[in-house]
Design a protein around this motif. Sequence first.
Motif, PDB file in Angstrom:
ATOM      1  N   MET A   1     -26.115 -16.202  53.561  1.00  0.00           N
ATOM      2  CA  MET A   1     -24.758 -16.096  52.226  1.00  0.00           C
ATOM      3  C   MET A   1     -25.428 -17.162  51.146  1.00  0.00           C
ATOM      4  N   SER A   2     -24.259 -16.685  49.706  1.00  0.00           N
ATOM      5  CA  SER A   2     -24.132 -17.936  48.472  1.00  0.00           C
ATOM      6  C   SER A   2     -23.974 -19.224  49.012  1.00  0.00           C
ATOM      7  N   VAL A   3     -24.746 -19.940  48.225  1.00  0.00           N
ATOM      8  CA  VAL A   3     -24.383 -21.811  48.558  1.00  0.00           C
ATOM      9  C   VAL A   3     -22.718 -22.101  47.952  1.00  0.00           C
ATOM     10  N   MET A   4     -21.812 -21.261  46.693  1.00  0.00           N
ATOM     11  CA  MET A   4     -21.040 -20.869  47.197  1.00  0.00           C
ATOM     12  C   MET A   4     -20.194 -20.694  48.575  1.00  0.00           C
ATOM     13  N   GLU A   5     -20.455 -19.477  48.932  1.00  0.00           N
ATOM     14  CA  GLU A   5     -19.754 -18.978  50.340  1.00  0.00           C
ATOM     15  C   GLU A   5     -20.148 -20.180  51.519  1.00  0.00           C
ATOM     16  N   ASN A   6     -20.961 -20.519  51.862  1.00  0.00           N
ATOM     17  CA  ASN A   6     -21.157 -21.954  52.821  1.00  0.00           C
ATOM     18  C   ASN A   6     -20.097 -22.477  53.043  1.00  0.00           C
ATOM     19  N   MET A   7     -19.702 -22.987  51.397  1.00  0.00           N
ATOM     20  CA  MET A   7     -18.712 -24.113  50.795  1.00  0.00           C
ATOM     21  C   MET A   7     -18.012 -23.619  51.421  1.00  0.00           C
ATOM     22  N   LEU A   8     -17.113 -23.072  50.771  1.00  0.00           N
ATOM     23  CA  LEU A   8     -15.887 -22.098  51.374  1.00  0.00           C
ATOM     24  C   LEU A   8     -15.804 -21.762  52.897  1.00  0.00           C
ATOM     25  N   VAL A   9     -16.451 -21.497  53.602  1.00  0.00           N
ATOM     26  CA  VAL A   9     -16.500 -20.958  54.862  1.00  0.00           C
ATOM     27  C   VAL A   9     -16.833 -22.157  56.170  1.00  0.00           C
TER      28      VAL A   9
ATOM     29  N   LYS B   1     -15.076 -24.863  56.078  1.00  0.00           N
ATOM     30  CA  LYS B   1     -12.940 -25.230  56.169  1.00  0.00           C
ATOM     31  C   LYS B   1     -13.029 -24.506  57.065  1.00  0.00           C
ATOM     32  N   GLY B   2     -12.643 -24.946  58.571  1.00  0.00           N
ATOM     33  CA  GLY B   2     -12.448 -23.673  58.991  1.00  0.00           C
ATOM     34  C   GLY B   2     -10.805 -22.769  59.674  1.00  0.00           C
ATOM     35  N   ASP B   3      -9.905 -24.130  58.969  1.00  0.00           N
ATOM     36  CA  ASP B   3      -8.403 -24.292  58.954  1.00  0.00           C
ATOM     37  C   ASP B   3      -7.274 -23.785  58.005  1.00  0.00           C
ATOM     38  N   GLN B   4      -8.686 -23.052  57.750  1.00  0.00           N
ATOM     39  CA  GLN B   4      -7.740 -21.938  56.649  1.00  0.00           C
ATOM     40  C   GLN B   4      -6.672 -21.822  56.599  1.00  0.00           C
ATOM     41  N   THR B   5      -5.252 -21.817  55.537  1.00  0.00           N
ATOM     42  CA  THR B   5      -4.162 -20.811  55.894  1.00  0.00           C
ATOM     43  C   THR B   5      -4.752 -19.244  56.056  1.00  0.00           C
ATOM     44  N   GLY B   6      -5.455 -18.511  54.705  1.00  0.00           N
ATOM     45  CA  GLY B   6      -5.916 -17.185  55.478  1.00  0.00           C
ATOM     46  C   GLY B   6      -6.428 -16.827  56.360  1.00  0.00           C
ATOM     47  N   GLU B   7      -6.553 -17.955  57.167  1.00  0.00           N
ATOM     48  CA  GLU B   7      -6.948 -16.955  58.449  1.00  0.00           C
ATOM     49  C   GLU B   7      -6.064 -17.153  59.177  1.00  0.00           C
ATOM     50  N   ASP B   8      -4.866 -17.433  59.541  1.00  0.00           N
ATOM     51  CA  ASP B   8      -4.253 -16.136  59.959  1.00  0.00           C
ATOM     52  C   ASP B   8      -3.087 -15.383  59.370  1.00  0.00           C
ATOM     53  N   LEU B   9      -3.016 -14.154  60.684  1.00  0.00           N
ATOM     54  CA  LEU B   9      -2.643 -13.191  59.651  1.00  0.00           C
ATOM     55  C   LEU B   9      -1.369 -13.765  59.341  1.00  0.00           C
TER      56      LEU B   9
END
Length: 251
Positions: free
Chosen positions: A93-101, A103-111
């Motif tokens: 993954m890119s550096v930025m993708e590494n940063m965004l992945v 945070k495990g508890d992002q609201t977006g992970e919840d359908l």
Amino acid sequence: MSLLRVEGLKKSFGGVRALEDVTMEIPEGGIVGLIGPNGSGKSTLVNVITGIFPPDGGRMFLAEQEFTGEGAHRIANMGVMRTFQVPRVFKEMSVMENMLVSKGDQTGEDLFNTFFRWGRVREEERENIARARDILEFLEIWHMKNELASSLSGGQQKLLALARVLMAGPRVLLLDEPVAGVNPKLARKIFGKIQELREGGMTFLIIEHDVDILMDFCDEIYVMDRGRIVFKGEPREVLESKEVMEVYMGG
Ligand SMILES: Nc1ncnc2c1ncn2[C@@H]1O[C@H](COP(=O)(O)OP(=O)(O)OP(=O)(O)O)[C@@H](O)[C@H]1O
Ligand SMILES: [Mg+2]
């Protein structure tokens, strides 16, 4: 007041006593160094404090609240976080993708949230991107945001691992050899950043083999040998200590 305190920690692996009665206090806003020969138990101490392994004995406290026996997730949520001796980054993954992945508890992970609170998800995404940018700029690797992590040097990967854990907002950060194998100039720069973070209120325990660099950045240094703390003192006291000399000269 100590922010993180461990008392009489014990941990064995089969017949190997990796920790024997380890007691340590890390003051709020402090930078505490931890040195010791290979296999003396330094990484094990960090593994136990962060809940990767439960201790066989002893107790652990954050701001006098006991967390002995809590799991790794709960301990991280309390703000006690770490980096690994071998930096853990997603190499493809890119550096930025590494940063965004990170945070495990992002609201977006919840359908449910994805469909019904779309505005909120977008807002959080924007906040995370802004935060990632701030951290990458702070650590001076923003210009590498689109590079694959696998293309970074060892030292830059250590920086990225540090950047990733900063995304989660640690209160106490346990760094397992954050500058091992990093060139001396970058190593000093990384320690300079750690010092800035401390001025912002963060608290550190840093495992490091290079005593010279610890001299300039730590308030206090603990020395481990065969699972025990054999010395604790100010940096210059460590240099003058007979116990430390014996540990490194093999008695
Ligand atoms: N998961 C494990 N399973 C079995 N033994 C382990 C495990 N982790 C550590 N040990 C053993 O515990 C002892 C302490 O190891 P540890 O990795 O904590 O040392 P260290 O001080 O971090 O050394 P280094 O400076 O080489 O990183 C060693 O004898 C090691 O082999
Ligand atoms: Mg280690």
